[in-house]
Design an enzyme around this catalytic site. Structure first.
Site, PDB file in Angstrom:
ATOM      1  N   LYS A  13       0.918  -1.160  -0.130  1.00 29.82           N
ATOM      2  CA  LYS A  13      -0.298  -0.081  -0.002  1.00 29.82           C
ATOM      3  C   LYS A  13       0.820   1.544  -0.471  1.00 29.82           C
ATOM      4  O   LYS A  13       0.585   2.212  -0.174  1.00 29.82           O
ATOM      5  CB  LYS A  13      -1.215   0.173   1.391  1.00 29.82           C
ATOM      6  N   ARG A  88     -10.077   1.210   8.602  1.00 25.28           N
ATOM      7  CA  ARG A  88      -9.696  -0.477   8.745  1.00 25.28           C
ATOM      8  C   ARG A  88     -10.666  -0.590   9.440  1.00 25.28           C
ATOM      9  O   ARG A  88     -10.404  -2.127  10.106  1.00 25.28           O
ATOM     10  CB  ARG A  88      -8.334   0.109   9.197  1.00 25.28           C
ATOM     11  N   ARG A 127      11.703  -6.409   4.945  1.00 26.36           N
ATOM     12  CA  ARG A 127      11.912  -4.012   5.444  1.00 26.36           C
ATOM     13  C   ARG A 127      12.230  -3.618   6.242  1.00 26.36           C
ATOM     14  O   ARG A 127      12.807  -3.695   7.482  1.00 26.36           O
ATOM     15  CB  ARG A 127       9.761  -3.518   5.506  1.00 26.36           C
ATOM     16  N   ARG A 160      11.185  -1.643  11.327  1.00 26.89           N
ATOM     17  CA  ARG A 160       9.869  -1.631  12.039  1.00 26.89           C
ATOM     18  C   ARG A 160      10.098  -1.734  13.635  1.00 26.89           C
ATOM     19  O   ARG A 160       9.808  -3.328  13.521  1.00 26.89           O
ATOM     20  CB  ARG A 160       8.481  -1.417  11.600  1.00 26.89           C
ATOM     21  N   ARG A 171      -0.500  -8.884  13.366  1.00 21.57           N
ATOM     22  CA  ARG A 171      -1.496  -7.470  12.454  1.00 21.57           C
ATOM     23  C   ARG A 171      -2.270  -8.465  11.513  1.00 21.57           C
ATOM     24  O   ARG A 171      -3.306  -8.197  11.428  1.00 21.57           O
ATOM     25  CB  ARG A 171      -0.214  -6.588  12.217  1.00 21.57           C
TER      26      ARG A 171
HETATM   27  P1  AP5 Z   1       4.805  -1.579   1.894  1.00 20.09           P
HETATM   28  O1  AP5 Z   1       5.002  -0.751   0.451  1.00 20.09           O
HETATM   29  O2  AP5 Z   1       5.757  -0.847   2.763  1.00 20.09           O
HETATM   30  O3  AP5 Z   1       3.568  -1.862   2.666  1.00 20.09           O
HETATM   31  P2  AP5 Z   1       3.016  -1.752   2.806  1.00 20.09           P
HETATM   32  O4  AP5 Z   1       0.802  -2.764   2.919  1.00 20.09           O
HETATM   33  O5  AP5 Z   1       2.433  -0.199   3.271  1.00 20.09           O
HETATM   34  O6  AP5 Z   1       2.402  -2.256   4.441  1.00 20.09           O
HETATM   35  P3  AP5 Z   1       2.774  -1.618   5.966  1.00 20.09           P
HETATM   36  O7  AP5 Z   1       2.803  -2.805   6.693  1.00 20.09           O
HETATM   37  O8  AP5 Z   1       2.774  -0.764   6.112  1.00 20.09           O
HETATM   38  O9  AP5 Z   1       0.866  -2.344   6.121  1.00 20.09           O
HETATM   39  P4  AP5 Z   1       0.353  -2.097   7.348  1.00 20.09           P
HETATM   40  O10 AP5 Z   1      -1.094  -1.420   6.602  1.00 20.09           O
HETATM   41  O11 AP5 Z   1      -0.371  -3.032   8.098  1.00 20.09           O
HETATM   42  O12 AP5 Z   1       0.803  -0.709   8.566  1.00 20.09           O
HETATM   43  P5  AP5 Z   1       0.114   0.983   8.772  1.00 20.09           P
HETATM   44  O13 AP5 Z   1       1.640   1.077   8.699  1.00 20.09           O
HETATM   45  O14 AP5 Z   1      -0.405   1.506   8.183  1.00 20.09           O
HETATM   46  O15 AP5 Z   1       6.012  -2.878   1.294  1.00 20.09           O
HETATM   47  C1  AP5 Z   1       6.535  -3.700   2.676  1.00 20.09           C
HETATM   48  C2  AP5 Z   1       7.174  -4.429   1.774  1.00 20.09           C
HETATM   49  O16 AP5 Z   1       7.249  -5.164   0.564  1.00 20.09           O
HETATM   50  C3  AP5 Z   1       8.874  -3.860   1.446  1.00 20.09           C
HETATM   51  O17 AP5 Z   1       9.993  -3.908   2.425  1.00 20.09           O
HETATM   52  C4  AP5 Z   1       8.556  -3.047   0.256  1.00 20.09           C
HETATM   53  O18 AP5 Z   1      10.099  -2.225   0.276  1.00 20.09           O
HETATM   54  C5  AP5 Z   1       8.438  -4.621  -0.433  1.00 20.09           C
HETATM   55  N1  AP5 Z   1       7.673  -4.121  -1.301  1.00 20.09           N
HETATM   56  C6  AP5 Z   1       6.238  -3.538  -1.411  1.00 20.09           C
HETATM   57  N2  AP5 Z   1       6.088  -4.135  -2.601  1.00 20.09           N
HETATM   58  C7  AP5 Z   1       6.360  -4.847  -3.544  1.00 20.09           C
HETATM   59  C8  AP5 Z   1       6.372  -5.784  -4.939  1.00 20.09           C
HETATM   60  N3  AP5 Z   1       5.852  -5.619  -5.349  1.00 20.09           N
HETATM   61  N4  AP5 Z   1       7.863  -6.885  -4.718  1.00 20.09           N
HETATM   62  C9  AP5 Z   1       7.934  -7.334  -3.953  1.00 20.09           C
HETATM   63  N5  AP5 Z   1       9.130  -6.200  -2.362  1.00 20.09           N
HETATM   64  C10 AP5 Z   1       7.426  -5.020  -2.772  1.00 20.09           C
HETATM   65  O19 AP5 Z   1      -0.454   0.371   9.929  1.00 20.09           O
HETATM   66  C11 AP5 Z   1       0.866   0.485  11.421  1.00 20.09           C
HETATM   67  C12 AP5 Z   1      -0.265   0.590  12.435  1.00 20.09           C
HETATM   68  O20 AP5 Z   1      -0.687   1.593  13.039  1.00 20.09           O
HETATM   69  C13 AP5 Z   1      -1.307  -0.839  12.081  1.00 20.09           C
HETATM   70  O21 AP5 Z   1      -0.657  -1.916  12.756  1.00 20.09           O
HETATM   71  C14 AP5 Z   1      -1.771   0.405  13.751  1.00 20.09           C
HETATM   72  O22 AP5 Z   1      -1.903  -0.164  14.714  1.00 20.09           O
HETATM   73  C15 AP5 Z   1      -2.086   1.824  13.626  1.00 20.09           C
HETATM   74  N6  AP5 Z   1      -2.612   1.991  12.616  1.00 20.09           N
HETATM   75  C16 AP5 Z   1      -2.384   2.117  10.956  1.00 20.09           C
HETATM   76  N7  AP5 Z   1      -3.636   3.277  10.457  1.00 20.09           N
HETATM   77  C17 AP5 Z   1      -4.897   3.223  11.520  1.00 20.09           C
HETATM   78  C18 AP5 Z   1      -6.397   2.739  11.087  1.00 20.09           C
HETATM   79  N8  AP5 Z   1      -6.941   3.325  10.174  1.00 20.09           N
HETATM   80  N9  AP5 Z   1      -7.054   2.410  12.092  1.00 20.09           N
HETATM   81  C19 AP5 Z   1      -6.348   2.083  13.196  1.00 20.09           C
HETATM   82  N10 AP5 Z   1      -5.092   2.203  13.805  1.00 20.09           N
HETATM   83  C20 AP5 Z   1      -3.846   2.078  12.673  1.00 20.09           C
HETATM   84 MG    MG Z   2       2.663   1.380   4.987  1.00 20.62          MG
END
Ligand code: AP5
Ligand code: MG
Length: 222
Positions: A13, A88, A127, A160, A171
């Protein structure tokens, strides 16, 4: 472009939202990045979010909705936005519709990135994130030119805290329980766009633009 990127943790994402937002010239709004920035700055919001994030659970709806509402009301969102990691929960999805209606805007699509679970785990546990600018790298799939240093700004790369395998599994379960049901909600609204999130980052961007009917468009048309 007024879209949200959906999909499990590690689906890409953040990677794709950044690329699409740059192409379209609109802001990339990531709730996870906002919480991590607040945490690094030691603000009250960051301290409140910390215990949830580090254990892999969701931050309470009222906290998240408030920060997204304020962000979408800013001037630079008038021309569009790419949301990443929001909504979410069903409460967040309903709030998003209300917030956008108040601002006279409508969501155009919810893009769901599909990636098999074992690949998600590999992506997250490998990552690396830049402490200074937040850029993402991967130990195998997207290596920095100089080990441990960000290609964009030279900042220090770190893992992270929520990317430890045990927290990653938690997660993924939280996603299945609280977020995956939203896909039906968006489908009923005719907004759901499913995209295969495997393949290179460039291939996935191209697949998203194609699915949105924007393939071949230049920056000004998106
Ligand atoms: P990446 O692009 O970082 O993936 P992502 O989907 O953004 O993964 P996240 O881990 O950030 O998602 P998340 O939803 O758990 O975390 P968030 O920060 O939103 O890619 C992942 C890896 O793969 C990277 O190393 C990248 O280089 C690699 N990659 C990407 N594309 C690739 C490809 N095509 N091929 C190979 N490799 C690839 O949330 C974190 C925390 O914040 C949550 O757990 C929660 O506690 C809180 N939070 C955030 N938003 C909310 C909300 N709306 N409500 C409640 N709590 C929330
Ligand atoms: Mg992310």
């Amino acid at each position: 472009m007024r879209i949200t990127l959906m999909g499990p943790p590690g689906a890409g994402k953040g990677t794709q939202a950044k690329r699409l937002a740059q192409k379209a010239g609109v802001p990339h709004i990531s709730t996870g990045d906002m919480f991590r920035a607040a945490l690094a700055a030691g603000t009250e919001l960051g301290l409140r979010a910390q215990e949830y994030m580090h254990s892999g659970r969701l931050v309470p709806d009222e906290v998240v909705v408030g920060i997204v509402r304020d962000r979408l009301a800013e001037e630079d969102c008038q021309q569009g936005f790419v949301l990443d990691g929001f909504p979410r929960t069903s409460a967040q999805a309903e709030s998003l519709q209300e917030v956008l209606a108040d601002l006279g805007m409508k969501l155009e699509a919810a893009v769901n990135l599909n990636v098999p679970t074992e690949e998600l785990v590999e992506r997250m546990t490998g990552r690396l994130v830049c402490r200074s600018c937040g850029a993402n790298f991967h130990r195998r799939f997207h290596q920095p030119t100089v080990p441990g240093k960000c290609d964009a700004c030279g900042g220090e790369l770190y893992q992270r805290q929520d990317d430890q395998e045990e927290t990653v599994r938690e997660r993924l379960q939280v996603y299945e329980r609280q977020t995956a049901p939203l896909l039906d909600f968006f489908e009923q609204q005719g907004l759901l766009v499913n995209v295969d999130g495997r393949g290179s980052m460039q291939e996935v961007t191209a697949a998203i633009l194609k699915a949105l009917g924007m393939a071949g468009n230049d920056q000004h048309q998106i």
